[in-house]
Design an enzyme around this catalytic site. Structure first.
Site, PDB file in Angstrom:
ATOM      1  N   LYS A 159      29.535  92.784  98.728  1.00 18.95           N
ATOM      2  CA  LYS A 159      29.488  94.068  99.321  1.00 18.95           C
ATOM      3  C   LYS A 159      30.568  94.527 100.169  1.00 18.95           C
ATOM      4  CE  LYS A 159      25.599  96.862 100.733  1.00 18.95           C
ATOM      5  NZ  LYS A 159      25.498  97.919  99.938  1.00 18.95           N
ATOM      6  N   GLU A 191      25.687  98.858  86.703  1.00 17.99           N
ATOM      7  CA  GLU A 191      24.717  99.330  87.693  1.00 17.99           C
ATOM      8  C   GLU A 191      24.733 100.960  88.065  1.00 17.99           C
ATOM      9  OE1 GLU A 191      25.390  97.031  91.406  1.00 17.99           O
ATOM     10  OE2 GLU A 191      27.378  96.976  90.695  1.00 17.99           O
ATOM     11  N   LEU A 215      26.149  94.280  92.178  1.00 19.20           N
ATOM     12  CA  LEU A 215      25.578  93.810  93.591  1.00 19.20           C
ATOM     13  C   LEU A 215      24.170  93.261  93.321  1.00 19.20           C
ATOM     14  CD1 LEU A 215      26.680  93.944  96.525  1.00 19.20           C
ATOM     15  CD2 LEU A 215      25.073  95.876  96.667  1.00 19.20           C
TER      16      LEU A 215
HETATM   17  N1  PMP Z   1      24.725  98.139  93.446  1.00 21.01           N
HETATM   18  C1  PMP Z   1      25.475  98.704  94.403  1.00 21.01           C
HETATM   19  C2  PMP Z   1      26.828  99.013  93.668  1.00 21.01           C
HETATM   20  C3  PMP Z   1      25.313  99.420  95.555  1.00 21.01           C
HETATM   21  O1  PMP Z   1      26.202  99.709  96.176  1.00 21.01           O
HETATM   22  C4  PMP Z   1      24.016  99.079  96.270  1.00 21.01           C
HETATM   23  C5  PMP Z   1      23.587  99.591  97.511  1.00 21.01           C
HETATM   24  N2  PMP Z   1      24.248  99.232  98.495  1.00 21.01           N
HETATM   25  C6  PMP Z   1      23.127  98.490  95.156  1.00 21.01           C
HETATM   26  C7  PMP Z   1      23.247  98.103  94.012  1.00 21.01           C
HETATM   27  C8  PMP Z   1      21.456  98.138  95.819  1.00 21.01           C
HETATM   28  O2  PMP Z   1      21.623  97.212  96.784  1.00 21.01           O
HETATM   29  P1  PMP Z   1      20.304  97.207  97.752  1.00 21.01           P
HETATM   30  O3  PMP Z   1      19.196  97.218  97.032  1.00 21.01           O
HETATM   31  O4  PMP Z   1      20.700  96.192  98.469  1.00 21.01           O
HETATM   32  O5  PMP Z   1      20.534  98.376  98.590  1.00 21.01           O
END
Ligand code: PMP
Length: 295
Positions: A159, A191, A215
């Site tokens: 991230k 995604e 992610l």
């Molecule tokens: N994919 C990406 C590219 C993201 O930036 C995020 C959110 N930060 C997510 C998925 C979702 O992750 P989370 O549920 O941990 O917020």
């Protein structure tokens, strides 16, 4: 306008051990996050003044740092205390806490990583107030997405603060009169720009399997766990935009949108064009369960 602006209250942020008014929190121009996007971040949502899934975000932070040869800036319980203190100092009821850890600011610009012994990390936390986060009216209408090519780097499981392409994707969606973009690589959806993507067909939930292509959403993990507990069927595999357009329903998940129904993909309406029952139910279950476990 956010709550601080409305009340004229100055936001208090955390920077390298200090709690400061936001105007006084300054970071060096030599910070590697500024020069090289050399940093990672986390976003934890706050509902009713409590943190949602803090342990999951802390665990992913540790993993992201490790993948980039960085150390945790402090133990998880100390991070939790800073989050809680910021909630208290900013009287935050609903919103998010952003945490950024960078490789710090060495004396000169250099591609080589600085020695962590002499260049301390930069650690920043700040709050963003979002009253109505859980009661988001978009969840009742559903959002509309477009697709764009996924041209991001190959380590999307880390991230990092490299958010230029996701930002461009949101702008492309906005320009098209839509709410967000789904990213497509080799014909398959990876995604959303800032969320994980799902479709539902014949009652089965389909979402891309975990790998370095996406992610590993903390919300994704929780939602899939709740879906399994509710005896819903899940298939973790990639899908195409065409398959999404023929799905019964779709949704996205993230820490700040929770479960958000998607009602249109590249101009094609899904089902009757309103949020589907699976997404709606999962949003209810998710909010109910995570609020119970909030810290
Ligand atoms: N994919 C990406 C590219 C993201 O930036 C995020 C959110 N930060 C997510 C998925 C979702 O992750 P989370 O549920 O941990 O917020």
């Amino acid at each position: 306008m956010n709550e601080e602006m409305e009340t004229g209250m100055t936001r208090t942020v955390y920077l390298n051990g200090d709690y400061l008014p936001e105007e006084e929190a300054k970071v060096s121009i030599f910070d590697r996050a500024f020069l090289m996007a050399d940093g990672v971040y986390e976003v934890t949502s706050v509902l009713g003044g409590k943190l949602i899934d803090f342990d999951g975000h802390a665990a992913r932070l540790e993993r992201s740092l490790k993948e980039l040869d960085m150390e945790m800036p402090m133990p998880v319980d100390a991070l939790l205390e800073i989050h809680r203190e910021l909630v208290r100092l900013n009287a935050l009821d609903e919103g998010m806490i952003y945490l950024q850890v960078t490789r710090g600011a060495p004396g000169d610009r250099d591609f080589v990583f600085p020695d962590p012994e002499t260049t301390p990390q930069t650690v920043v936390l700040f709050t963003q107030s979002k009253p109505g986060l859980a009661d988001n009216p978009a969840a009742k209408r559903g959002i509309r997405v477009i697709s764009i090519p996924d041209i991001r780097w190959g380590r999307r499981d880390i991230k990092t603060v490299q958010l230029l392409y996701p930002s461009m994707g949101k702008m492309a969606a906005k320009k098209a009169g839509c709410d967000d973009a789904w990213l497509v690589e080799d014909g398959l959806v990876t995604e959303g720009t800032s969320n994980n993507a799902y479709i539902v067909k014949g009652g089965r939930i389909i979402t891309r399997n975990l790998s370095s292509d996406i992610l590993h959403g903390i919300t994704r993990a929780a939602v899939l766990r709740f879906a399994r507990e509710a005896q819903m069927e899940i298939e973790e595999r990639p899908f195409t935009i065409e398959e999404a357009q023929g799905a019964d329903e779709a949704f996205i998940t993230s820490a700040s949108t929770f479960v958000m129904p998607v009602v249109e993909v590249d101009g094609a309406k899904l089902g009757d064009g309103t949020p589907g029952p699976v997404a709606t139910r999962l949003r209810e279950i998710y909010l109910e369960e995570v609020k119970k476990a909030a810290v």
